[in-house]
Scaffold this motif. Structure first.
Motif, PDB file in Angstrom:
ATOM      1  N   TYR A 143       0.843  -1.196   0.000  1.00  0.00           N
ATOM      2  CA  TYR A 143       0.000   0.000   0.000  1.00  0.00           C
ATOM      3  C   TYR A 143       0.880   1.249   0.000  1.00  0.00           C
ATOM      4  O   TYR A 143       1.884   1.315   0.703  1.00  0.00           O
ATOM      5  N   SER A 144       0.466   2.231  -0.793  1.00  0.00           N
ATOM      6  CA  SER A 144       1.227   3.482  -0.873  1.00  0.00           C
ATOM      7  C   SER A 144       1.143   4.234   0.448  1.00  0.00           C
ATOM      8  O   SER A 144       0.249   4.001   1.271  1.00  0.00           O
ATOM      9  N   GLU A 145       2.061   5.155   0.625  1.00  0.00           N
ATOM     10  CA  GLU A 145       2.058   5.970   1.839  1.00  0.00           C
ATOM     11  C   GLU A 145       0.786   6.790   1.950  1.00  0.00           C
ATOM     12  O   GLU A 145       0.225   6.937   3.043  1.00  0.00           O
ATOM     13  N   GLU A 146       0.295   7.324   0.824  1.00  0.00           N
ATOM     14  CA  GLU A 146      -0.919   8.142   0.878  1.00  0.00           C
ATOM     15  C   GLU A 146      -2.151   7.296   1.207  1.00  0.00           C
ATOM     16  O   GLU A 146      -3.043   7.742   1.928  1.00  0.00           O
ATOM     17  N   TYR A 147      -2.180   6.051   0.704  1.00  0.00           N
ATOM     18  CA  TYR A 147      -3.303   5.169   1.052  1.00  0.00           C
ATOM     19  C   TYR A 147      -3.246   4.802   2.536  1.00  0.00           C
ATOM     20  O   TYR A 147      -4.274   4.809   3.224  1.00  0.00           O
ATOM     21  N   GLN A 148      -2.060   4.492   3.022  1.00  0.00           N
ATOM     22  CA  GLN A 148      -1.920   4.155   4.440  1.00  0.00           C
ATOM     23  C   GLN A 148      -2.308   5.329   5.334  1.00  0.00           C
ATOM     24  O   GLN A 148      -3.006   5.143   6.341  1.00  0.00           O
ATOM     25  N   ASN A 149      -1.874   6.528   4.977  1.00  0.00           N
ATOM     26  CA  ASN A 149      -2.210   7.707   5.783  1.00  0.00           C
ATOM     27  C   ASN A 149      -3.713   7.964   5.795  1.00  0.00           C
ATOM     28  O   ASN A 149      -4.270   8.388   6.813  1.00  0.00           O
ATOM     29  N   LEU A 150      -4.358   7.709   4.654  1.00  0.00           N
ATOM     30  CA  LEU A 150      -5.793   7.950   4.556  1.00  0.00           C
ATOM     31  C   LEU A 150      -6.597   6.943   5.367  1.00  0.00           C
ATOM     32  O   LEU A 150      -7.594   7.309   6.001  1.00  0.00           O
ATOM     33  N   THR A 151      -6.175   5.691   5.365  1.00  0.00           N
ATOM     34  CA  THR A 151      -7.009   4.611   5.920  1.00  0.00           C
ATOM     35  C   THR A 151      -6.489   4.019   7.226  1.00  0.00           C
ATOM     36  O   THR A 151      -7.094   3.092   7.760  1.00  0.00           O
ATOM     37  N   LYS A 152      -5.412   4.573   7.787  1.00  0.00           N
ATOM     38  CA  LYS A 152      -4.793   3.939   8.951  1.00  0.00           C
ATOM     39  C   LYS A 152      -5.676   3.933  10.198  1.00  0.00           C
ATOM     40  O   LYS A 152      -5.457   3.124  11.112  1.00  0.00           O
ATOM     41  N   SER A 153      -6.668   4.796  10.248  1.00  0.00           N
ATOM     42  CA  SER A 153      -7.586   4.789  11.402  1.00  0.00           C
ATOM     43  C   SER A 153      -8.570   3.624  11.358  1.00  0.00           C
ATOM     44  O   SER A 153      -9.285   3.379  12.343  1.00  0.00           O
ATOM     45  N   PHE A 154      -8.581   2.895  10.239  1.00  0.00           N
ATOM     46  CA  PHE A 154      -9.568   1.831  10.049  1.00  0.00           C
ATOM     47  C   PHE A 154      -8.943   0.448   9.869  1.00  0.00           C
ATOM     48  O   PHE A 154      -9.368  -0.505  10.488  1.00  0.00           O
ATOM     49  N   HIS A 155      -7.935   0.344   9.011  1.00  0.00           N
ATOM     50  CA  HIS A 155      -7.317  -0.942   8.760  1.00  0.00           C
ATOM     51  C   HIS A 155      -6.587  -1.450  10.005  1.00  0.00           C
ATOM     52  O   HIS A 155      -5.730  -0.759  10.548  1.00  0.00           O
ATOM     53  N   PRO A 156      -6.876  -2.662  10.448  1.00  0.00           N
ATOM     54  CA  PRO A 156      -6.213  -3.180  11.648  1.00  0.00           C
ATOM     55  C   PRO A 156      -4.735  -3.497  11.428  1.00  0.00           C
ATOM     56  O   PRO A 156      -3.975  -3.604  12.382  1.00  0.00           O
ATOM     57  N   PHE A 157      -4.310  -3.615  10.162  1.00  0.00           N
ATOM     58  CA  PHE A 157      -2.928  -3.986   9.883  1.00  0.00           C
ATOM     59  C   PHE A 157      -2.078  -2.800   9.463  1.00  0.00           C
ATOM     60  O   PHE A 157      -0.944  -2.952   9.017  1.00  0.00           O
ATOM     61  N   LEU A 158      -2.617  -1.565   9.537  1.00  0.00           N
ATOM     62  CA  LEU A 158      -1.842  -0.377   9.196  1.00  0.00           C
ATOM     63  C   LEU A 158      -1.516   0.429  10.466  1.00  0.00           C
ATOM     64  O   LEU A 158      -2.270   0.420  11.425  1.00  0.00           O
TER      65      LEU A 158
END
Length: 240
Positions: free
Chosen positions: A225-240
């Motif tokens: 996952y790109s850094e921008e995707y991780q930053n956007l979704t990190k509050s939700f994905h349990p593995f980020l």
């Protein structure tokens, strides 16, 4: 219980066994990206399915009241269950109905939709999957026309849709006096052509012309996952 039933996020879980369309990247992107000028907007999720986007917005906006509507009975039952089992059950409301004819007693500050978009594609085997996938149940014109009537003066409509429909969306937005306030062109990675767009529309005039910004889900070198995707979704994905 099927292998597709439970999807665990950081602060809530989503059961989806009764839903024709399962959780995908489009919904996660929209739920994490959708924007509002209000601190705690009154939210409407059109075609809410399992209720994922509604749940994401209830987590993001701490006192927002969120209504999810779906035409399919299975999706309605599923979203209602997921809402009741979430930490925000007192702020989430599931409704069953056809958005085109549904009556609402209020305007909304944030309207979101991951709508059906197949027009002339091969139909699926079940009526429920066809309702979730095909524009027979809700055309782009019908969607934007009614959204323009339900949106508050300072509200925002956020949608994920195929990139090929951008010119049509722009034309329909102009027809119904809506203005683009944000536009992201979604690519799998920098080597892949864009397939989706995230677009935000408002009634308020926008002073500057909005140019589409690229958004990459995956990094180029290792397909993580790109850094921008991780930053956007990190509050939700349990593995980020």
């Amino acid at each position: 219980m099927s292998k597709y039933a439970l999807f665990q996020f950081k602060e809530f879980s989503v059961n989806q066994e009764k839903c024709a369309m399962k959780i995908g990247t489009d919904a996660i992107l929209l739920g994490a990206w959708a924007t509002s000028s209000m601190e705690n907007p009154k939210v409407l999720d059109i075609g809410c399915g399992s209720g994922l986007i509604s749940l994401m917005l209830a987590q993001r906006f701490k006192d927002a009241e969120v209504t999810g509507i779906d035409i399919d009975e299975g999706a309605f039952e599923q979203s209602k269950e997921n809402f009741m089992n979430s930490p925000w059950s007192n702020r989430l409301d599931a409704q069953i109905g056809d958005f085109r004819t549904a009556a609402f007693s209020t305007s909304f500050d944030l309207i979101v939709s991951n709508p059906p978009y197949f027009e002339n594609a091969l139909k699926a085997e079940t009526k429920e999957r066809n309702l979730a996938r095909h524009t027979d149940s809700l055309s782009l014109h019908q969607l934007i026309e009614k959204v323009s009537k339900l949106l508050s003066n300072d509200g925002t409509f956020c949608m994920v849709y195929p990139i090929e429909a951008l010119d049509e969306i722009i034309s329909l937005a102009e027809l119904h006096q809506l203005n683009i306030s944000d536009l992201r062109i979604v690519h799998h990675n920098a080597h892949k052509k864009a397939k989706r767009l995230l677009i935000a529309l408002q009634k308020k005039a926008i002073n500057n012309k909005i140019e589409g910004k690229p958004f990459y889900i995956r990094a180029n070198h290792n397909n993580d996952y790109s850094e921008e995707y991780q930053n956007l979704t990190k509050s939700f994905h349990p593995f980020l």
